[in-house]
Design a protein around this motif. Structure first.
Motif, PDB file in Angstrom:
ATOM      1  N   ASN A 683      71.118  13.815   1.134  1.00 49.53           N
ATOM      2  CA  ASN A 683      70.423  15.115   1.181  1.00 49.53           C
ATOM      3  C   ASN A 683      70.706  16.046   0.013  1.00 49.53           C
ATOM      4  N   SER A 684      71.726  15.749  -0.775  1.00 48.73           N
ATOM      5  CA  SER A 684      72.050  16.643  -1.893  1.00 48.73           C
ATOM      6  C   SER A 684      72.764  15.851  -2.963  1.00 48.73           C
ATOM      7  N   GLY A 685      72.795  16.431  -4.157  1.00 55.16           N
ATOM      8  CA  GLY A 685      73.477  15.787  -5.269  1.00 55.16           C
ATOM      9  C   GLY A 685      74.953  15.569  -4.960  1.00 55.16           C
ATOM     10  N   SER A 686      75.564  16.554  -4.304  1.00 54.26           N
ATOM     11  CA  SER A 686      76.982  16.431  -3.958  1.00 54.26           C
ATOM     12  C   SER A 686      77.202  15.221  -3.070  1.00 54.26           C
ATOM     13  N   GLU A 687      76.322  15.090  -2.097  1.00 56.94           N
ATOM     14  CA  GLU A 687      76.456  13.982  -1.148  1.00 56.94           C
ATOM     15  C   GLU A 687      76.244  12.636  -1.861  1.00 56.94           C
ATOM     16  N   ALA A 688      75.311  12.634  -2.815  1.00 59.67           N
ATOM     17  CA  ALA A 688      75.062  11.390  -3.553  1.00 59.67           C
ATOM     18  C   ALA A 688      76.318  10.985  -4.323  1.00 59.67           C
ATOM     19  N   ASN A 689      76.953  11.974  -4.981  1.00 57.42           N
ATOM     20  CA  ASN A 689      78.157  11.652  -5.746  1.00 57.42           C
ATOM     21  C   ASN A 689      79.309  11.244  -4.836  1.00 57.42           C
ATOM     22  N   ASP A 690      79.396  11.875  -3.682  1.00 53.36           N
ATOM     23  CA  ASP A 690      80.452  11.519  -2.726  1.00 53.36           C
ATOM     24  C   ASP A 690      80.268  10.076  -2.249  1.00 53.36           C
ATOM     25  N   ALA A 711      83.153  19.355 -16.373  1.00 48.45           N
ATOM     26  CA  ALA A 711      82.003  18.844 -15.620  1.00 48.45           C
ATOM     27  C   ALA A 711      81.949  19.420 -14.211  1.00 48.45           C
ATOM     28  N   TYR A 712      80.743  19.411 -13.659  1.00 50.83           N
ATOM     29  CA  TYR A 712      80.527  19.761 -12.245  1.00 50.83           C
ATOM     30  C   TYR A 712      79.754  18.639 -11.586  1.00 50.83           C
ATOM     31  N   HIS A 713      80.266  18.150 -10.446  1.00 48.68           N
ATOM     32  CA  HIS A 713      79.577  17.062  -9.758  1.00 48.68           C
ATOM     33  C   HIS A 713      79.282  17.374  -8.291  1.00 48.68           C
ATOM     34  N   GLY A 714      79.521  18.607  -7.845  1.00 47.90           N
ATOM     35  CA  GLY A 714      79.109  18.923  -6.481  1.00 47.90           C
ATOM     36  C   GLY A 714      80.110  19.791  -5.743  1.00 47.90           C
ATOM     37  N   HIS A 715      79.673  20.287  -4.580  1.00 43.82           N
ATOM     38  CA  HIS A 715      80.472  21.283  -3.859  1.00 43.82           C
ATOM     39  C   HIS A 715      81.279  20.694  -2.704  1.00 43.82           C
ATOM     40  N   SER A 786      80.089  10.613 -15.442  1.00 37.79           N
ATOM     41  CA  SER A 786      79.591  11.366 -16.603  1.00 37.79           C
ATOM     42  C   SER A 786      78.098  11.634 -16.456  1.00 37.79           C
ATOM     43  N   GLU A 787      77.665  12.734 -17.030  1.00 37.45           N
ATOM     44  CA  GLU A 787      76.225  12.994 -17.129  1.00 37.45           C
ATOM     45  C   GLU A 787      75.712  12.466 -18.473  1.00 37.45           C
ATOM     46  N   GLY A 788      74.407  12.321 -18.568  1.00 40.02           N
ATOM     47  CA  GLY A 788      73.801  11.873 -19.827  1.00 40.02           C
ATOM     48  C   GLY A 788      73.688  13.004 -20.842  1.00 40.02           C
ATOM     49  N   ALA A 819      76.424   7.337 -13.704  1.00 37.04           N
ATOM     50  CA  ALA A 819      75.651   8.330 -14.449  1.00 37.04           C
ATOM     51  C   ALA A 819      75.121   9.349 -13.445  1.00 37.04           C
ATOM     52  N   ASP A 820      75.561  10.605 -13.610  1.00 41.85           N
ATOM     53  CA  ASP A 820      75.106  11.680 -12.722  1.00 41.85           C
ATOM     54  C   ASP A 820      73.826  12.252 -13.335  1.00 41.85           C
ATOM     55  N   GLU A 821      72.703  11.895 -12.698  1.00 40.42           N
ATOM     56  CA  GLU A 821      71.385  12.349 -13.194  1.00 40.42           C
ATOM     57  C   GLU A 821      70.833  13.473 -12.325  1.00 40.42           C
ATOM     58  N   VAL A 822      71.752  14.114 -11.568  1.00 45.44           N
ATOM     59  CA  VAL A 822      71.308  15.151 -10.636  1.00 45.44           C
ATOM     60  C   VAL A 822      70.577  16.281 -11.373  1.00 45.44           C
ATOM     61  N   GLN A 823      71.100  16.666 -12.546  1.00 45.99           N
ATOM     62  CA  GLN A 823      70.446  17.731 -13.318  1.00 45.99           C
ATOM     63  C   GLN A 823      69.338  17.193 -14.215  1.00 45.99           C
ATOM     64  N   VAL A 824      69.630  16.092 -14.857  1.00 49.00           N
ATOM     65  CA  VAL A 824      68.884  15.751 -16.075  1.00 49.00           C
ATOM     66  C   VAL A 824      67.845  14.649 -15.887  1.00 49.00           C
ATOM     67  N   GLY A 849      69.344  13.922  -7.710  1.00 50.29           N
ATOM     68  CA  GLY A 849      69.182  15.008  -6.739  1.00 50.29           C
ATOM     69  C   GLY A 849      68.126  15.962  -7.254  1.00 50.29           C
ATOM     70  N   LYS A 850      68.457  17.231  -7.198  1.00 52.30           N
ATOM     71  CA  LYS A 850      67.573  18.342  -7.598  1.00 52.30           C
ATOM     72  C   LYS A 850      66.085  17.992  -7.783  1.00 52.30           C
ATOM     73  N   PRO A 851      65.646  17.449  -8.950  1.00 51.33           N
ATOM     74  CA  PRO A 851      64.191  17.293  -9.152  1.00 51.33           C
ATOM     75  C   PRO A 851      63.564  16.230  -8.273  1.00 51.33           C
TER      76      PRO A 851
HETATM   77  C1  LIG Z   1      75.536  17.388 -12.504  1.00 51.97           C
HETATM   78  C2  LIG Z   1      75.491  17.791 -11.066  1.00 51.97           C
HETATM   79  N1  LIG Z   1      75.892  16.928 -10.136  1.00 51.97           N
HETATM   80  C3  LIG Z   1      75.857  17.240  -8.828  1.00 51.97           C
HETATM   81  C4  LIG Z   1      75.445  18.469  -8.401  1.00 51.97           C
HETATM   82  C5  LIG Z   1      75.459  18.817  -6.937  1.00 51.97           C
HETATM   83  O1  LIG Z   1      74.176  18.822  -6.403  1.00 51.97           O
HETATM   84  P1  LIG Z   1      73.832  19.636  -5.076  1.00 51.97           P
HETATM   85  O2  LIG Z   1      73.929  21.078  -5.401  1.00 51.97           O
HETATM   86  O3  LIG Z   1      72.436  19.178  -4.739  1.00 51.97           O
HETATM   87  O4  LIG Z   1      74.813  19.230  -4.036  1.00 51.97           O
HETATM   88  C6  LIG Z   1      75.022  19.401  -9.351  1.00 51.97           C
HETATM   89  C7  LIG Z   1      74.551  20.749  -8.924  1.00 51.97           C
HETATM   90  O5  LIG Z   1      74.435  21.682  -9.650  1.00 51.97           O
HETATM   91  C8  LIG Z   1      75.048  19.056 -10.718  1.00 51.97           C
HETATM   92  O6  LIG Z   1      74.684  19.937 -11.653  1.00 51.97           O
END
Ligand SMILES: Cc1ncc(COP(=O)(O)O)c(C=O)c1O
Length: 1010
Positions: A683-690, A711-715, A786-788, A819-824, A849-851
């Motif tokens: 349901n969210s980028g955080s969950e995907a990374n987890d 870096a930021y990968h989720g909450h 890592s992000e791209g 590869a964290d493609e949540v943003q990019v 995630g996001k888009p």
């Molecule tokens: C690179 C990256 N990964 C993961 C996340 C987490 O995604 P979400 O806010 O959908 O949990 C974000 C959110 O800003 C992000 O920028």
């Protein structure tokens, strides 16, 4: 020099001598006004100032009290802006002096500021800071006692009943009636409730001549402790309010604000909050009695007459306010439910709704309902307004018939322009009530009205006014816990009233009234106005049917949503739109404070979106350059349609077979090369990374993680652990033991910079260093994140070869690469669908995630079959929402739009245009240090000096604020130094938008001072 001048000069000389002798202070002395005491301002050479008071001989207790309180506060409240006693050479706080007789001298520190009554800076902050000061003062006075404060004092409004015999001294019958009623109410109903409230010593006279303000309107001092008394604590708020509200537009709002500020630092009880409004009126009543008495004793005192004009004018303003609403507003401001029992009535209604009788047409089990929009913003508003009752009736009946409906409804909460006339004005100038407090039910005249539940007739009223309620009945009911409330039926037939008597019991389902015809119902198309009432505001049968938008939080408790009684198949209410100040306050109160608000100094209320634009409540369009989530454009019609269609068919979890889910996983996986074939939906980028971390741990058997700095990968907790942006930032708890942080490959300000062809390999060496650090402790990495393009790192593109080398190190150590493609992701980088592809690598796991859902909360993980298989170890993977049919359809629609609208190519073309343009600007604006990115994911880094690279963070704040205010462009900052302008608009951001942005940026940078 006259004889008087000589005398005055002699006195000043005597005072100067006293100051030197007693305090060792030499300075200029000038007299100040004072009623009983002689007061002087003392200016010494170093610029310091004092207040010298020469108290007249008199009540020793009174003087002792004033001395004792300042001594007490000097100890107990060093930070409060009150005068501090200055001790004489012997350490005493008083000195004997002879000046116009024997006196007691006191020297006090001077308080800076202008008297409230005369200060030009007076503003809402003054009221807030006064409430705050008094709250803090009273907390310090809680344990304070002195014989002088235990007095029967005429200015103690806690004893206001003692003034009842003086009412007759007041000139003017209207004044006598008003003051008499207030004092009688005090004795009968306020005083008994005060008995349950805390008592203590209070200042008791924070009037507009005793409060000082600084130039920003903040309270800078409180003076004169001569009216202190031991009384009910809440009197403090009432006395201060009585002065603070003088001349304000909204007196009750002022009282509420002052009480709220007091309450924040010195919480009051609900009972105290309930009494404040009456006590303010009581203060005015006491003041009028005292003045009348003094004028009788001293008829020459014309000053008293003048000051009483203010008092009478303000009292009359308060008398025009509805008392119940005033109390509810003060309660609300202090955080209490505006109407104490409203929530319990609503809970009772909700619990018992299944047994309620139907109000109209009980024979129709599932009525079809035609919904009318009578709001001021309705496209038909002008047409409705032009119709007379007969024409409206015809039109309404036609629409009901046309929809084969059983009846029509008009909605609760609707903001209507149709309520004109004086009756809808409030006591506050320029304010009108316009929000509908009931539900209208449209049916022909004569239609019977049934009681939804048992009650008794409480009020009958027939206002016989055009566009009033006409014949009206209020039935009274009680909940099982004894809370009383009413149901209101307006626009009835006149004969309905004739058949009813006050007190008459009405049983559930009883037909007790009928719809009236226009000529008797207030001249409306026949309808029933049905309203719930928890407090009839003292208006009884004349209860309002329309409330005030600006105080909706109060009115909605006075008359809650009646949908619960009606139980219709369509919504019978709408959400009342509120102003931004209210929404901010309520957000702070009801939603976690750590949730930030963009542009917090002047937040935006956004109500719509289209393409790359957002629309605020005034219809202003804003160019959105930060929302990469609504990737294919705000509210893209194809995505909206897909969601609506699927929501209308089915939405369930992924435990059942569904074509859309399988089709979506095939389409999503097809965006990746082999062996990335297996999808997980979350349901969210955080969950995907987890989930990715769990997969990696399952596959490798290792636990440690390597992440890139900043870096930021989720909450989620697990993701805060791997996000240096969070764990090393404010409120963070530092790097966890299982996480290694690799140096951020920053080609602009890092160790290896643009032009170093080997920078990728060199930065990747630090990934290897982290692996070695793990190995030294006998550990191996599970996953490298890592992000791209590094988002929170500052929109940094990676050096050539970085991921290739880093992946090789990680894989050699037995770890996986993510590869964290949540943003990019999703084509934003223009040249590829995924940002990591710009590095020519194939990760083991990709998170998205996001888009992915264009704003719909969904996310995904793609990985290899082998990794997915290692995760299937017997423990079921279940995700309630992940991969539901609605999400799958939305995901498919997003992929379709990216493909069909050629959005990837568009991102490339417009992104290149944007970067070329920004680079051209950098030739004119030295502050632009670097322009970077791919497609429409870009960073423009601002520096004060291109050699030292000193970050220009404040300048960027200015740019962002200006771009918003002047050009209606929404942007934000990024990077460890907060100096990178982040660009990531919805992909439909056009070449014209791009040019507009570049022009605006040029203009704004040009206005930055060099
Ligand atoms: C690179 C990256 N990964 C993961 C996340 C987490 O995604 P979400 O806010 O959908 O949990 C974000 C959110 O800003 C992000 O920028």
């Amino acid at each position: 020099m006259t004889e008087m001048d000589v005398k005055a000069e002699q006195e000043l000389a005597a005072i100067r001598a006293l100051l030197i002798e007693a305090y060792g202070i030499e300075g200029d002395v000038s007299p100040l006004p004072g009623e009983h005491d002689l007061n002087y301002r003392v200016r010494v050479q170093d610029g310091g100032q004092y207040l010298l008071k020469l108290h007249a001989p008199g009540d020793a207790d009174d003087l002792g009290m004033q001395i004792a309180v300042l001594d007490h506060l000097a100890q107990a409240a060093a930070g409060l802006p009150v005068s501090r006693p200055v001790l004489d050479r012997e350490g005493a706080s008083t000195v004997k002096a002879t000046l116009r007789g024997e006196r007691t001298a006191r020297l006090l520190t001077w308080l800076e500021g202008d008297i409230w009554a005369k200060a030009a800076s007076r503003c809402p902050t003054s009221v807030d800071t006064l409430g705050d000061l008094l709250g803090r003062l009273d907390r310090c006075l809680e344990g304070f006692g002195h014989a002088g404060t235990k007095r029967v004092y005429a200015w103690d409004i806690g004893r206001a009943d003692m003034h009842l015999p003086h009412v007759d001294l007041i000139d003017g019958a209207d004044k006598r009636v008003a003051v008499g009623a207030i004092l009688e109410r005090f004795a009968a109903s306020v005083l008994p409730k005060l008995e349950a409230c805390p008592r203590q010593v209070i200042h008791n006279d924070a009037n507009d001549y005793n409060v000082l303000l600084d130039e920003d309107g903040r309270v800078s001092g409180l003076i004169d402790f001569g009216d202190m008394v031991e009384t009910w604590r809440v009197v403090e708020i009432a006395v201060a309010s009585a002065y603070a509200l003088i001349g304000t537009r909204d007196p009750v709002g002022t009282i509420a604000a002052l009480a709220a500020a007091y309450h924040r630092v010195n919480p009051i009880s609900e009972t105290e909050a309930n009494l404040i409004f009456d006590l303010v009126r009581t203060r005015y009543a006491v003041s009028m009695c005292m003045a009348a008495k003094q004028i009788r004793e001293n008829p020459e005192n014309t000053y008293l007459l003048v000051s009483q004009e203010d008092v009478w004018r303000e009292l009359q303003r308060l008398e025009r306010e509805n008392r119940a609403i005033a109390v509810a507003r003060i309660r609300d401001a202090c955080g209490f439910a505006p109407v104490a029992h409203a929530a319990s009535v609503v809970r009772w209604l909700e619990r018992n709704a299944h047994g309620f009788s139907v109000i109209v047409k009980p024979s129709v089990t599932k009525p079809e309902v035609a919904v009318f929009d009578f709001s001021a913003s309705s496209p038909e508003a002008a047409q409705w307004a032009a119709l007379d009752a007969a024409a409206a009736e015809t039109r309404i009946a036609g629409q009901i018939r046309g929809q084969s409906a059983d009846f029509g409804i008009g909605l609760y909460g609707e903001d209507r322009g149709i309520y004109q006339g004086d009756a809808y004005e409030t006591a506050t100038a320029g304010e009108r009530r316009s929000i509908h407090l009931g539900v209208d039910i449209f049916a022909p005249a004569g239609e019977p009205v049934h009681a939804p539940f048992a009650g008794k007739v409480a009020f009958l009223h027939d206002d016989a006014v055009a566009f009033g309620f006409g014949p009206t009945v209020l039935l009274e009911h009680a909940t099982d816990t004894g809370d009383i409330f009413w149901t209101l039926y307006g626009h009835l037939s006149r004969s309905s009233l004739a058949k009813l008597a006050i007190g008459q019991p009405i049983s559930a389902g009883e037909s007790f009234a009928a719809f009236g015809a226009p000529e008797e119902n207030g001249n409306w198309a026949p309808h029933l106005h049905f309203q719930l009432v928890t407090d009839h505001l003292g208006l009884e049968g004349c209860m309002f049917g329309v409330g005030l938008r600006d105080q909706w939080q109060v009115w909605r408790e006075v008359s809650p949503d009646p949908s619960v009684v009606l139980g219709l198949s369509v919504p019978a209410s709408v959400i009342v739109a509120r102003d931004k100040d209210f929404l901010v306050r309520e957000r702070h109160r009801r939603i976690g404070r750590s949730l930030s608000i963009a542009y917090s100094a002047a937040p935006l209320k956004i109500v719509g979106g289209e393409g790359a634009h957002l629309v605020d409540e005034d219809g202003t369009r804003w160019l959105d350059m930060v929302n990469n989530v609504c990737h294919v454009g705000h509210c893209h019609p194809r995505v909206v349609k897909a969601a609506q269609a699927q929501m209308g068919k089915l939405n369930t979890n992924s435990r059942y077979l569904h074509d859309s889910l399988v089709e979506y996983s095939r389409r999503l996986a097809s965006q990746f090369p082999d062996p990335l074939n297996v999808c997980f939906f979350v349901n969210s980028g955080s969950e995907a990374n987890d989930l990715a971390l769990r997969l990696a741990r399952a596959y490798t058997g290792n636990r440690d993680v390597i992440t890139v700095d900043h870096a930021y990968h989720g909450h989620l907790s697990s993701m805060i652990d791997v996000s240096p942006y969070k764990f090393a930032g404010r409120g963070g708890e530092g790097r966890p033991a299982h996480v290694q942080v690799a140096e951020m490959p920053d080609l602009y300000r890092g160790r290896y910079r643009y032009g170093d062809v080997d920078a990728g390999r060199k930065y990747a060496d630090d990934v290897r260093n982290q692996i070695l650090a793990l190995a030294a402790n006998g550990r191996r990495p599970a996953l490298f994140f890592s992000e791209g393009i590094l988002g929170t790192g500052g929109q940094l593109t990676l050096p050539e070869g970085y991921l290739r080398e880093a992946y090789a190190h990680v894989r050699a150590a037995g770890g996986l690469c993510l590869a964290d493609e949540v943003q990019v992701g999703f084509g934003r980088v223009g040249s590829h669908m995924w940002a990591h592809q710009t590095q020519g690598v194939v990760p083991d796991i990709v998170t998205m995630g996001k888009p992915i859902g264009n704003g719909h909360p969904m996310a995904a993980v793609v990985t290899t079959e082998a990794i997915a298989a290692s995760f299937a170890n017997g423990m079921e993977y279940f995700n309630t929402f992940g991969g539901n049919p609605v999400s799958a359809e939305i995901g498919l629609a997003v992929l379709d739009v990216i493909r069909d609208e050629r959005l990837m190519h568009h991102c490339k073309v417009v992104g290149d245009r944007l970067m070329d343009g920004a680079r051209a600007l950098s030739r004119r604006h030295a502050i632009i240090g670097d322009v970077r990115g791919y497609g429409l994911f870009n960073g423009i880094e601002l520096v004060r000096d291109r050699e030292t690279l000193e970050p220009a963070a404040c300048e960027l704040d200015f740019v962002i604020a200006e771009m918003k205010c002047k050009h209606r462009i929404l942007l934000s900052s990024e990077g460890p130094h907060h100096n990178v302008l982040k660009v990531k608009p919805p992909a439909p951001f056009s070449a014209a938008d791009c040019d507009y942005f570049l022009e605006a940026l040029d203009d704004t940078l040009g206005r930055l001072s060099p």
